[in-house]
Scaffold this active site. Structure first.
Site, PDB file in Angstrom:
ATOM      1  N   HIS A 129      24.667  12.236   8.483  1.00 15.83           N
ATOM      2  CA  HIS A 129      25.280  12.854   7.310  1.00 15.83           C
ATOM      3  C   HIS A 129      26.256  11.885   6.661  1.00 15.83           C
ATOM      4  CE1 HIS A 129      27.001  15.880   4.691  1.00 15.83           C
ATOM      5  NE2 HIS A 129      28.199  15.409   5.030  1.00 15.83           N
ATOM      6  N   ASP A 189     -10.307  -1.397   0.083  1.00 17.26           N
ATOM      7  CA  ASP A 189     -10.780  -0.754  -1.150  1.00 17.26           C
ATOM      8  C   ASP A 189     -12.295  -0.815  -1.305  1.00 17.26           C
ATOM      9  OD1 ASP A 189      -8.130  -0.352  -1.768  1.00 17.26           O
ATOM     10  OD2 ASP A 189      -8.216  -1.324  -3.736  1.00 17.26           O
ATOM     11  N   ALA A 199      -4.045   9.602 -16.158  1.00 17.72           N
ATOM     12  CA  ALA A 199      -2.718   9.953 -15.606  1.00 17.72           C
ATOM     13  C   ALA A 199      -2.782   9.900 -14.091  1.00 17.72           C
ATOM     14  CB  ALA A 199      -2.291  11.342 -16.078  1.00 17.72           C
ATOM     15  N   GLY A 204     -16.714 -16.302  -1.617  1.00 19.32           N
ATOM     16  CA  GLY A 204     -17.586 -16.306  -0.452  1.00 19.32           C
ATOM     17  C   GLY A 204     -18.775 -15.372  -0.650  1.00 19.32           C
ATOM     18  N   LYS A 242       6.110  -2.713  -8.396  1.00 20.33           N
ATOM     19  CA  LYS A 242       7.398  -2.220  -7.895  1.00 20.33           C
ATOM     20  C   LYS A 242       8.554  -3.067  -8.443  1.00 20.33           C
ATOM     21  CE  LYS A 242       4.950   0.444  -6.666  1.00 20.33           C
ATOM     22  NZ  LYS A 242       3.469   0.502  -6.681  1.00 20.33           N
TER      23      LYS A 242
HETATM   24  P1  FAD Z   1      -7.565  -6.512  -2.523  1.00 22.07           P
HETATM   25  O1  FAD Z   1      -6.095  -6.463  -2.395  1.00 22.07           O
HETATM   26  O2  FAD Z   1      -8.164  -6.144  -3.821  1.00 22.07           O
HETATM   27  O3  FAD Z   1      -7.975  -8.009  -2.148  1.00 22.07           O
HETATM   28  C1  FAD Z   1      -9.281  -8.440  -2.259  1.00 22.07           C
HETATM   29  C2  FAD Z   1      -9.274  -9.944  -2.379  1.00 22.07           C
HETATM   30  O4  FAD Z   1     -10.612 -10.395  -2.230  1.00 22.07           O
HETATM   31  C3  FAD Z   1      -8.815 -10.474  -3.731  1.00 22.07           C
HETATM   32  O5  FAD Z   1      -7.926 -11.536  -3.538  1.00 22.07           O
HETATM   33  C4  FAD Z   1     -10.093 -10.974  -4.398  1.00 22.07           C
HETATM   34  O6  FAD Z   1      -9.885 -12.075  -5.249  1.00 22.07           O
HETATM   35  C5  FAD Z   1     -10.888 -11.412  -3.189  1.00 22.07           C
HETATM   36  N1  FAD Z   1     -12.338 -11.448  -3.386  1.00 22.07           N
HETATM   37  C6  FAD Z   1     -13.149 -10.534  -3.975  1.00 22.07           C
HETATM   38  N2  FAD Z   1     -14.447 -10.929  -3.877  1.00 22.07           N
HETATM   39  C7  FAD Z   1     -14.430 -12.119  -3.199  1.00 22.07           C
HETATM   40  C8  FAD Z   1     -15.440 -13.003  -2.768  1.00 22.07           C
HETATM   41  N3  FAD Z   1     -16.737 -12.755  -2.980  1.00 22.07           N
HETATM   42  N4  FAD Z   1     -15.066 -14.131  -2.109  1.00 22.07           N
HETATM   43  C9  FAD Z   1     -13.754 -14.395  -1.866  1.00 22.07           C
HETATM   44  N5  FAD Z   1     -12.766 -13.574  -2.239  1.00 22.07           N
HETATM   45  C10 FAD Z   1     -13.109 -12.449  -2.901  1.00 22.07           C
HETATM   46  N6  FAD Z   1      -1.432   0.488  -2.860  1.00 22.07           N
HETATM   47  C11 FAD Z   1      -0.402   0.914  -2.103  1.00 22.07           C
HETATM   48  O7  FAD Z   1      -0.601   1.250  -0.927  1.00 22.07           O
HETATM   49  N7  FAD Z   1       0.869   1.001  -2.609  1.00 22.07           N
HETATM   50  C12 FAD Z   1       1.145   0.655  -3.885  1.00 22.07           C
HETATM   51  O8  FAD Z   1       2.293   0.741  -4.309  1.00 22.07           O
HETATM   52  C13 FAD Z   1       0.079   0.202  -4.700  1.00 22.07           C
HETATM   53  N8  FAD Z   1       0.311  -0.151  -5.976  1.00 22.07           N
HETATM   54  C14 FAD Z   1      -0.724  -0.618  -6.738  1.00 22.07           C
HETATM   55  C15 FAD Z   1      -0.459  -0.948  -8.063  1.00 22.07           C
HETATM   56  C16 FAD Z   1      -1.495  -1.411  -8.866  1.00 22.07           C
HETATM   57  C17 FAD Z   1      -1.195  -1.776 -10.296  1.00 22.07           C
HETATM   58  C18 FAD Z   1      -2.803  -1.557  -8.329  1.00 22.07           C
HETATM   59  C19 FAD Z   1      -3.923  -2.087  -9.171  1.00 22.07           C
HETATM   60  C20 FAD Z   1      -3.064  -1.212  -7.023  1.00 22.07           C
HETATM   61  C21 FAD Z   1      -2.025  -0.732  -6.219  1.00 22.07           C
HETATM   62  N9  FAD Z   1      -2.245  -0.339  -4.904  1.00 22.07           N
HETATM   63  C22 FAD Z   1      -1.213   0.129  -4.139  1.00 22.07           C
HETATM   64  C23 FAD Z   1      -3.573  -0.432  -4.296  1.00 22.07           C
HETATM   65  C24 FAD Z   1      -3.660  -1.694  -3.448  1.00 22.07           C
HETATM   66  O9  FAD Z   1      -3.390  -2.820  -4.258  1.00 22.07           O
HETATM   67  C25 FAD Z   1      -5.046  -1.804  -2.832  1.00 22.07           C
HETATM   68  O10 FAD Z   1      -5.371  -0.626  -2.137  1.00 22.07           O
HETATM   69  C26 FAD Z   1      -5.098  -2.967  -1.869  1.00 22.07           C
HETATM   70  O11 FAD Z   1      -4.773  -4.174  -2.514  1.00 22.07           O
HETATM   71  C27 FAD Z   1      -6.506  -3.095  -1.253  1.00 22.07           C
HETATM   72  O12 FAD Z   1      -6.516  -4.168  -0.390  1.00 22.07           O
HETATM   73  P2  FAD Z   1      -7.861  -4.951  -0.073  1.00 22.07           P
HETATM   74  O13 FAD Z   1      -7.476  -6.000   0.911  1.00 22.07           O
HETATM   75  O14 FAD Z   1      -8.927  -4.006   0.270  1.00 22.07           O
HETATM   76  O15 FAD Z   1      -8.306  -5.625  -1.440  1.00 22.07           O
HETATM   77  P1  NAI Z   2      -6.514   7.097 -10.073  1.00 20.93           P
HETATM   78  O1  NAI Z   2      -7.753   7.524  -9.418  1.00 20.93           O
HETATM   79  O2  NAI Z   2      -5.212   7.289  -9.385  1.00 20.93           O
HETATM   80  O3  NAI Z   2      -6.374   7.819 -11.482  1.00 20.93           O
HETATM   81  C1  NAI Z   2      -7.326   7.698 -12.489  1.00 20.93           C
HETATM   82  C2  NAI Z   2      -7.120   8.850 -13.457  1.00 20.93           C
HETATM   83  O4  NAI Z   2      -7.931   8.611 -14.580  1.00 20.93           O
HETATM   84  C3  NAI Z   2      -7.542  10.181 -12.859  1.00 20.93           C
HETATM   85  O5  NAI Z   2      -6.524  11.121 -13.058  1.00 20.93           O
HETATM   86  C4  NAI Z   2      -8.811  10.507 -13.620  1.00 20.93           C
HETATM   87  O6  NAI Z   2      -9.013  11.902 -13.787  1.00 20.93           O
HETATM   88  C5  NAI Z   2      -8.556   9.823 -14.946  1.00 20.93           C
HETATM   89  N1  NAI Z   2      -9.769   9.507 -15.692  1.00 20.93           N
HETATM   90  C6  NAI Z   2     -10.966   9.059 -15.212  1.00 20.93           C
HETATM   91  N2  NAI Z   2     -11.835   8.854 -16.228  1.00 20.93           N
HETATM   92  C7  NAI Z   2     -11.168   9.163 -17.376  1.00 20.93           C
HETATM   93  C8  NAI Z   2     -11.529   9.132 -18.736  1.00 20.93           C
HETATM   94  N3  NAI Z   2     -12.734   8.757 -19.143  1.00 20.93           N
HETATM   95  N4  NAI Z   2     -10.605   9.520 -19.642  1.00 20.93           N
HETATM   96  C9  NAI Z   2      -9.358   9.904 -19.258  1.00 20.93           C
HETATM   97  N5  NAI Z   2      -8.970   9.958 -17.969  1.00 20.93           N
HETATM   98  C10 NAI Z   2      -9.862   9.574 -17.027  1.00 20.93           C
HETATM   99  O7  NAI Z   2      -6.744   5.569 -10.462  1.00 20.93           O
HETATM  100  P2  NAI Z   2      -5.765   4.440 -10.975  1.00 20.93           P
HETATM  101  O8  NAI Z   2      -4.506   4.997 -11.538  1.00 20.93           O
HETATM  102  O9  NAI Z   2      -6.618   3.565 -11.813  1.00 20.93           O
HETATM  103  O10 NAI Z   2      -5.389   3.679  -9.643  1.00 20.93           O
HETATM  104  C11 NAI Z   2      -6.422   3.211  -8.784  1.00 20.93           C
HETATM  105  C12 NAI Z   2      -6.000   3.309  -7.372  1.00 20.93           C
HETATM  106  O11 NAI Z   2      -5.036   2.309  -7.082  1.00 20.93           O
HETATM  107  C13 NAI Z   2      -5.306   4.604  -7.010  1.00 20.93           C
HETATM  108  O12 NAI Z   2      -6.223   5.632  -6.717  1.00 20.93           O
HETATM  109  C14 NAI Z   2      -4.538   4.226  -5.798  1.00 20.93           C
HETATM  110  O13 NAI Z   2      -5.390   4.324  -4.696  1.00 20.93           O
HETATM  111  C15 NAI Z   2      -4.190   2.778  -6.053  1.00 20.93           C
HETATM  112  N6  NAI Z   2      -2.782   2.702  -6.474  1.00 20.93           N
HETATM  113  C16 NAI Z   2      -1.832   3.113  -5.592  1.00 20.93           C
HETATM  114  C17 NAI Z   2      -0.513   3.091  -5.939  1.00 20.93           C
HETATM  115  C18 NAI Z   2       0.480   3.598  -4.978  1.00 20.93           C
HETATM  116  O14 NAI Z   2       0.144   3.780  -3.821  1.00 20.93           O
HETATM  117  N7  NAI Z   2       1.717   3.838  -5.395  1.00 20.93           N
HETATM  118  C19 NAI Z   2      -0.065   2.593  -7.245  1.00 20.93           C
HETATM  119  C20 NAI Z   2      -1.168   2.226  -8.117  1.00 20.93           C
HETATM  120  C21 NAI Z   2      -2.460   2.260  -7.714  1.00 20.93           C
END
Ligand code: FAD
Ligand code: NAI
Length: 478
Positions: A457, A325, A193, A122, A58
Site C-alpha cells: 500500500h 505469427d 479498430a 532463407g 510503445k
Molecule cells: P516477426 O517478428 O514478424 O519476425 C519475422 C522475421 O522473419 C522478420 O525479421 C522477417 O524479415 C523475417 N523473414 C520473413 N521471411 C523470411 C525469409 N524467407 N528468410 C529470412 N527471414 C525472413 N505483440 C505483442 O506481444 N505486444 C505488442 O505490444 C505488440 N505490438 C505490435 C505493434 C505493431 C505495430 C505490430 C505490427 C505488431 C505488434 N505486435 C505486438 C505483434 C508482434 O510484433 C508479433 O506478434 C511478433 O513480432 C511475431 O514474432 P515472429 O517472430 O513470429 O515474427
Molecule cells: P486486429 O486483428 O487487431 O484488428 C483488425 C481490425 O480490422 C479488426 O477489428 C477487424 O474487424 C477490422 N477489419 C478487418 N477488415 C476490415 C475492413 N475491410 N474494413 C474495416 N475494418 C476491417 O489487427 P491489427 O490491428 O492489424 O493488428 C495485427 C495484430 O498485431 C494484432 O491482432 C495483434 O496480434 C498484434 N498486435 C499486438 C499489439 C499488442 O499486443 N499490444 C499491438 C499491435 C499489434
C-alpha cells in the site's frame, strides 16, 4: 560448399531469435537467417516486434502520452508549461535510438550464445536424407547453401492489404509508415479498430491529429470482455478523442497527390466520404510464407496460408517446426517467444508445455487494457457458473495520486471451486498488473488465494486484491 548446422531458424523476430538462443544454449550448432535490414542496409535482428512493431509503437505511445499530459494534465499538479511544442523529428529519432539499442542487443546475444547469423532471405531447396538443404540469398548479393538437421520457421507476418488500395507508406500507411509519419497530420484516417489502429490512432490523436477510425465489425474490440470494451471505448472517444465508427463498409479509396479520399457506408447505411492527409490500414496481418519455397519439400500450409502445425509446433515434415505469427494462435511477441523456447527444448528431447489458455493480451492505449483467461461472455456461452469481483481505480489511492483514477479490475472465478477463470483490467498500468493474474491462473489459484496475499500500500495491485475480495462479497474499500 554447404554449411552444416543442427538447427537453422528462418526469421529473427521474437519467435526466431529466442528459439536460436535457446537451441544454442542446449548445445546445438545453430544458425539464424533473417532478412530485415535497417535504413543503411545492415542486418537488424528482432523482426517486426523490435523494428516496426511492439517496441517502436510503445516508444511513440510514451512520447505522445507525455505530450498529452503536459498539454492537458500538468495544470492539475500546478505545473504551467507555457506554449507546448512538439518536435516530431526528435520523437522519431528517440524511437529509432530505442530500436537500435534493442536490435543491437540481439546481435550481441547471438555472439554471446554462438548463434551464426546470416543476413538475407532463407528458403528450402531440397531434402537430403534426414536433413534439409536451404538457400540463403544474402544481402551482399551472395548465396549460401546451408544444411540443417532441424529447421524452425519463424518468418512472422505482414499487413493484410485492403483490396483496391496500394500501401505506399507516404499517404497510405501500414504499421511501418504509421510509426514514421514525419509531421503530425491534420486529418488521419485509420481503417480497422484493432490493436494497431487503436494504439497508432492514439499516438497521433494525442499529438493533435483529428483521428477517424473506420471499423467493419458492429462491435468494438470483439475479443475483449464486453464491459471492458465498453469502458475502453468511452475513454478512447471522450478523453483521447478518437472518432470511432463501427459497422462500416469501406468503398472506393482514391489516393490523390496530397490526400486520400475514402468512400464508406456507415452503420445506418448512409454513404459517407472522408478526406484524410494520411490513411493507416490496420485490418489484421497475414503469415509470411511466400519466400520459403515450401513446395520444394512439400511443406503443408493451412487454408489461411499459415504453416500447418500441431500443438507442439511440428509441421507435416519431420524435424521442420514453425512458431509465432506464421502459425495458428494469437499474433503476439510473447506467444512467439514461448513457442521458440518450447521447440528448441523439444528438439533436445525435453517435454515443455505452453498453456495457450493463459496468454495475456495488452492494448497500450490510455488507459491500458489487459486481460487473461475467459470473458464473461465466453463463460456464459459455455454454461459455466461464475462469480464476479470488481474494483474501481477511482477508489485506489495510488491511482488517484497518479491522476489515473479511471477504469476497473474485474475478476471472474468459478462459482463452486473459486478457481480464477479470467481477469480483465482497463486502467493504469494494466500491462503490469495483469502479470499477477497470469501467475495466479497458471498455479490454478482461487480468488481467495489472491484475497489472502498481502499487497503493498499504496499500489495499483491493491485493485486486484480488492477485486479478489469482492468475489466473495467482502471488499473492504468498495
Ligand atoms: P516477426 O517478428 O514478424 O519476425 C519475422 C522475421 O522473419 C522478420 O525479421 C522477417 O524479415 C523475417 N523473414 C520473413 N521471411 C523470411 C525469409 N524467407 N528468410 C529470412 N527471414 C525472413 N505483440 C505483442 O506481444 N505486444 C505488442 O505490444 C505488440 N505490438 C505490435 C505493434 C505493431 C505495430 C505490430 C505490427 C505488431 C505488434 N505486435 C505486438 C505483434 C508482434 O510484433 C508479433 O506478434 C511478433 O513480432 C511475431 O514474432 P515472429 O517472430 O513470429 O515474427
Ligand atoms: P486486429 O486483428 O487487431 O484488428 C483488425 C481490425 O480490422 C479488426 O477489428 C477487424 O474487424 C477490422 N477489419 C478487418 N477488415 C476490415 C475492413 N475491410 N474494413 C474495416 N475494418 C476491417 O489487427 P491489427 O490491428 O492489424 O493488428 C495485427 C495484430 O498485431 C494484432 O491482432 C495483434 O496480434 C498484434 N498486435 C499486438 C499489439 C499488442 O499486443 N499490444 C499491438 C499491435 C499489434
Amino acid at each position: 560448399m554447404s554449411k552444416e548446422f543442427d538447427v537453422v531458424v528462418i526469421g529473427g523476430g521474437p519467435g526466431g531469435y529466442v528459439a536460436a538462443i535457446r537451441a544454442s544454449q542446449l548445445g546445438f550448432n545453430t544458425a539464424c537467417i533473417d532478412a530485415t535490414s535497417d535504413k543503411d542496409g545492415k542486418a537488424s535482428l528482432g523482426g517486426t516486434c523490435l523494428n516496426v512493431g511492439c517496441i517502436p509503437s510503445k516508444a511513440l505511445l510514451q512520447s505522445s502520452e507525455n505530450y498529452f499530459n503536459a498539454a492537458h494534465h500538468f495544470g492539475d499538479h500546478g505545473i504551467s508549461t507555457g506554449t507546448l511544442k512538439m518536435d516530431v523529428a526528435k520523437m522519431l529519432a528517440r524511437k529509432q535510438d530505442i530500436i537500435t539499442k534493442n536490435t543491437g542487443g540481439i546481435a550481441y546475444l547471438f555472439k554471446k550464445n554462438k548463434v551464426t547469423s546470416f543476413h538475407g532471405v532463407g528458403a528450402f531447396k531440397a531434402k537430403a536424407g534426414d536433413a534439409y538443404v536451404l538457400e540463403a540469398k544474402l544481402a551482399d548479393g551472395t548465396v549460401e547453401e546451408i544444411t540443417a538437421k532441424h529447421v524452425i520457421i519463424a518468418t512472422g507476418s505482414s499487413v493484410r492489404q485492403l483490396p483496391g488500395v496500394a500501401i505506399d507508406n507516404q499517404l497510405v500507411l501500414d504499421n511501418e509508415g504509421a510509426l514514421a509519419i514525419p509531421a503530425v497530420p491534420k486529418r488521419l484516417g485509420v481503417i480497422g479498430a484493432g490493436v494497431i489502429g487503436l494504439e497508432m490512432g492514439s499516438v497521433w490523436k494525442r499529438l493533435g491529429s483529428e483521428v477517424t477510425v473506420l471499423e467493419a465489425m458492429p462491435t468494438f474490440l470483439g475479443a475483449a470482455d464486453e464491459q471492458v470494451a465498453r469502458e475502453a471505448k468511452k475513454f478512447l472517444t471522450k478523453e483521447t478523442g478518437l472518432v470511432i465508427n463501427t459497422g462500416v463498409k469501406i468503398g472506393e479509396i482514391k489516393a490523390g497527390k496530397k490526400d486520400v479520399t475514402v468512400n464508406w457506408t456507415d452503420v445506418a447505411g448512409a454513404a459517407q466520404v472522408s478526406v484524410f492527409d494520411k490513411l493507416v490500414v490496420a485490418i489484421g496481418r497475414v503469415p509470411n510464407t511466400s519466400g520459403l519455397n515450401a513446395d520444394a519439400v512439400g511443406l503443408k500450409l493451412t487454408e489461411r496460408g499459415q504453416i500447418d502445425v500441431n500443438d507442439d509446433c511440428q509441421s507435416n515434415l519431420p524435424n521442420v517446426w514453425a512458431i509465432g505469427d506464421v502459425v495458428r494462435g494469437p499474433m503476439l511477441a510473447h506467444k512467439a517467444s514461448d513457442e521458440g523456447v518450447a521447440v528448441a527444448e523439444r528438439i533436445a528431447g525435453q517435454h515443455p508445455h505452453i498453456d495457450f489458455n493463459n496468454i495475456p493480451w495488452v492494448i497500450y492505449t490510455s488507459p491500458e487494457i489487459a486481460w487473461v483467461g475467459q470473458t464473461e461472455e465466453q463463460l456464459k456461452a459455455a454454461g459455466v457458473e461464475y462469480k464476479k469481483g470488481q474494483f474501481l481505480f477511482s477508489a485506489n489511492g495510488r491511482a488517484l495520486a497518479l491522476g489515473e483514477g479511471k477504469g476497473f479490475v474485474k475478476m471472474l472465478a468459478d462459482k463452486t471451486t473459486d478457481r480464477i477463470l479470467g481477469v480483465h483490467i482497463v486502467g493504469p498500468f494494466a500491462s503490469e498488473l495483469i502479470a499477477e493474474a497470469v501467475v495466479a491462473m497458471e498455479f490454478n489459484a482461487s480468488s481467495e488465494d489472491i484475497a489472502r496475499i498481502v499487497h503493498a500500500h499504496p499500489s495499483l495491485s491493491e485493485a486486484l486484491h480488492e477485486a479478489a475480495l469482492a468475489c466473495d462479497k467482502r471488499g473492504l474499500h468498495s
